[in-house]
Design a protein around this motif. Sequence first.
Motif, PDB file in Angstrom:
ATOM      1  N   PRO A  33      46.273 -25.663 -53.947  1.00  0.00           N
ATOM      2  CA  PRO A  33      45.579 -25.813 -55.233  1.00  0.00           C
ATOM      3  C   PRO A  33      46.277 -26.733 -56.228  1.00  0.00           C
ATOM      4  N   GLN A  34      47.571 -26.931 -56.057  1.00  0.00           N
ATOM      5  CA  GLN A  34      48.301 -27.808 -56.964  1.00  0.00           C
ATOM      6  C   GLN A  34      47.933 -29.278 -56.732  1.00  0.00           C
ATOM      7  N   TYR A  35      47.508 -29.592 -55.503  1.00  0.00           N
ATOM      8  CA  TYR A  35      47.172 -30.972 -55.150  1.00  0.00           C
ATOM      9  C   TYR A  35      45.820 -31.025 -54.442  1.00  0.00           C
ATOM     10  N   PRO A  36      44.719 -30.827 -55.184  1.00  0.00           N
ATOM     11  CA  PRO A  36      43.401 -30.863 -54.526  1.00  0.00           C
ATOM     12  C   PRO A  36      43.088 -32.260 -53.993  1.00  0.00           C
ATOM     13  N   GLU A  37      42.303 -32.288 -52.941  1.00  0.00           N
ATOM     14  CA  GLU A  37      41.884 -33.549 -52.336  1.00  0.00           C
ATOM     15  C   GLU A  37      40.380 -33.693 -52.489  1.00  0.00           C
ATOM     16  N   PHE A  38      39.924 -34.912 -52.699  1.00  0.00           N
ATOM     17  CA  PHE A  38      38.500 -35.191 -52.830  1.00  0.00           C
ATOM     18  C   PHE A  38      38.073 -35.953 -51.580  1.00  0.00           C
ATOM     19  N   ILE A  39      37.161 -35.338 -50.831  1.00  0.00           N
ATOM     20  CA  ILE A  39      36.777 -35.863 -49.519  1.00  0.00           C
ATOM     21  C   ILE A  39      35.294 -36.200 -49.524  1.00  0.00           C
ATOM     22  N   LYS A  40      34.967 -37.427 -49.073  1.00  0.00           N
ATOM     23  CA  LYS A  40      33.578 -37.876 -49.037  1.00  0.00           C
ATOM     24  C   LYS A  40      33.003 -37.671 -47.643  1.00  0.00           C
ATOM     25  N   PHE A  41      31.838 -37.030 -47.593  1.00  0.00           N
ATOM     26  CA  PHE A  41      31.096 -36.816 -46.354  1.00  0.00           C
ATOM     27  C   PHE A  41      29.785 -37.586 -46.439  1.00  0.00           C
ATOM     28  N   GLU A  42      29.146 -37.760 -45.307  1.00  0.00           N
ATOM     29  CA  GLU A  42      27.812 -38.349 -45.296  1.00  0.00           C
ATOM     30  C   GLU A  42      26.901 -37.515 -44.404  1.00  0.00           C
ATOM     31  N   CYS A  43      25.655 -37.465 -44.789  1.00  0.00           N
ATOM     32  CA  CYS A  43      24.593 -36.884 -43.968  1.00  0.00           C
ATOM     33  C   CYS A  43      23.693 -38.047 -43.584  1.00  0.00           C
ATOM     34  N   ILE A  44      23.212 -38.049 -42.355  1.00  0.00           N
ATOM     35  CA  ILE A  44      22.339 -39.144 -41.937  1.00  0.00           C
ATOM     36  C   ILE A  44      20.990 -38.603 -41.465  1.00  0.00           C
ATOM     37  N   GLN A  45      19.986 -39.471 -41.583  1.00  0.00           N
ATOM     38  CA  GLN A  45      18.626 -39.204 -41.126  1.00  0.00           C
ATOM     39  C   GLN A  45      18.080 -37.882 -41.674  1.00  0.00           C
ATOM     40  N   ASP A  46      17.628 -36.973 -40.810  1.00  0.00           N
ATOM     41  CA  ASP A  46      17.001 -35.726 -41.265  1.00  0.00           C
ATOM     42  C   ASP A  46      18.008 -34.773 -41.905  1.00  0.00           C
ATOM     43  N   LYS A  47      19.301 -35.002 -41.756  1.00  0.00           N
ATOM     44  CA  LYS A  47      20.310 -34.130 -42.353  1.00  0.00           C
ATOM     45  C   LYS A  47      20.482 -34.395 -43.858  1.00  0.00           C
ATOM     46  N   CYS A  48      19.899 -35.478 -44.371  1.00  0.00           N
ATOM     47  CA  CYS A  48      19.996 -35.781 -45.804  1.00  0.00           C
ATOM     48  C   CYS A  48      19.443 -34.647 -46.655  1.00  0.00           C
ATOM     49  N   GLU A  49      18.411 -33.964 -46.148  1.00  0.00           N
ATOM     50  CA  GLU A  49      17.775 -32.887 -46.897  1.00  0.00           C
ATOM     51  C   GLU A  49      18.643 -31.632 -46.995  1.00  0.00           C
ATOM     52  N   LEU A  50      19.694 -31.527 -46.188  1.00  0.00           N
ATOM     53  CA  LEU A  50      20.583 -30.364 -46.257  1.00  0.00           C
ATOM     54  C   LEU A  50      21.139 -30.165 -47.663  1.00  0.00           C
ATOM     55  N   LEU A  51      21.342 -31.251 -48.368  1.00  0.00           N
ATOM     56  CA  LEU A  51      21.969 -31.175 -49.690  1.00  0.00           C
ATOM     57  C   LEU A  51      21.011 -30.737 -50.792  1.00  0.00           C
ATOM     58  N   ASP A  52      19.708 -30.702 -50.517  1.00  0.00           N
ATOM     59  CA  ASP A  52      18.725 -30.329 -51.540  1.00  0.00           C
ATOM     60  C   ASP A  52      18.930 -28.913 -52.064  1.00  0.00           C
ATOM     61  N   ASN A  53      19.530 -28.033 -51.270  1.00  0.00           N
ATOM     62  CA  ASN A  53      19.690 -26.634 -51.657  1.00  0.00           C
ATOM     63  C   ASN A  53      21.027 -26.345 -52.336  1.00  0.00           C
ATOM     64  N   PHE A  54      21.814 -27.379 -52.625  1.00  0.00           N
ATOM     65  CA  PHE A  54      23.143 -27.175 -53.186  1.00  0.00           C
ATOM     66  C   PHE A  54      23.326 -27.967 -54.471  1.00  0.00           C
ATOM     67  N   ALA A  55      24.350 -27.575 -55.235  1.00  0.00           N
ATOM     68  CA  ALA A  55      24.641 -28.230 -56.509  1.00  0.00           C
ATOM     69  C   ALA A  55      26.148 -28.331 -56.688  1.00  0.00           C
ATOM     70  N   PRO A  56      26.596 -29.276 -57.509  1.00  0.00           N
ATOM     71  CA  PRO A  56      28.027 -29.365 -57.791  1.00  0.00           C
ATOM     72  C   PRO A  56      28.563 -28.036 -58.329  1.00  0.00           C
ATOM     73  N   GLY A  57      29.773 -27.704 -57.907  1.00  0.00           N
ATOM     74  CA  GLY A  57      30.399 -26.455 -58.316  1.00  0.00           C
ATOM     75  C   GLY A  57      30.289 -25.352 -57.279  1.00  0.00           C
ATOM     76  N   GLN A  58      29.372 -25.482 -56.343  1.00  0.00           N
ATOM     77  CA  GLN A  58      29.197 -24.467 -55.299  1.00  0.00           C
ATOM     78  C   GLN A  58      30.272 -24.604 -54.232  1.00  0.00           C
ATOM     79  N   THR A  59      30.769 -23.456 -53.750  1.00  0.00           N
ATOM     80  CA  THR A  59      31.703 -23.454 -52.630  1.00  0.00           C
ATOM     81  C   THR A  59      30.891 -23.312 -51.351  1.00  0.00           C
ATOM     82  N   VAL A  60      31.183 -24.195 -50.400  1.00  0.00           N
ATOM     83  CA  VAL A  60      30.402 -24.259 -49.158  1.00  0.00           C
ATOM     84  C   VAL A  60      31.308 -24.413 -47.949  1.00  0.00           C
ATOM     85  N   MET A  61      30.736 -24.117 -46.794  1.00  0.00           N
ATOM     86  CA  MET A  61      31.366 -24.422 -45.505  1.00  0.00           C
ATOM     87  C   MET A  61      30.626 -25.638 -44.964  1.00  0.00           C
ATOM     88  N   VAL A  62      31.359 -26.706 -44.694  1.00  0.00           N
ATOM     89  CA  VAL A  62      30.772 -27.933 -44.173  1.00  0.00           C
ATOM     90  C   VAL A  62      31.203 -28.094 -42.718  1.00  0.00           C
TER      91      VAL A  62
END
Length: 126
Positions: A33-62
């Motif tokens: 927690p002292q050194y958080p990392e910011f990691i960029k992911f991508e969703c492609i094709q039909d997986k783009c819609e996966l993000l519609d159900n989430f918002a910033p601040g939510q904790t998720v398993m990716v």
Amino acid sequence: MEIKAKIEKILPTQQITGTFKKREFVVEYAENPQYPEFIKFECIQDKCELLDNFAPGQTVMVSFNLKGRKWTDPKNGEDKYFNSLQAWKIAAESNSATASAANGAPPPSAADEPDWLSEDSDDLPF
């Protein structure tokens, strides 16, 4: 591969070509927690819609795949390498106590154990 992290940012879907689209998102991963990392992911094709159900601040398993590719510059023949993290599943964080409470059942407690499981008992259950 799988990672538990907090969503930092969700970007809009990009139509790259007539048949290919992608959507990127960033998570804050705090293994330390002292050194958080910011990691960029991508969703492609039909997986783009996966993000519609989430918002910033939510904790998720990716759940994701690590992808790598090679590109050779046609001008000078130099090879370049690129990596990407392609998410294929995103699930809201849950734990057993929360799941039990959501189902109307309280989490198990020591009082719910049968008498023969207590450490004070010298009697064998058989």
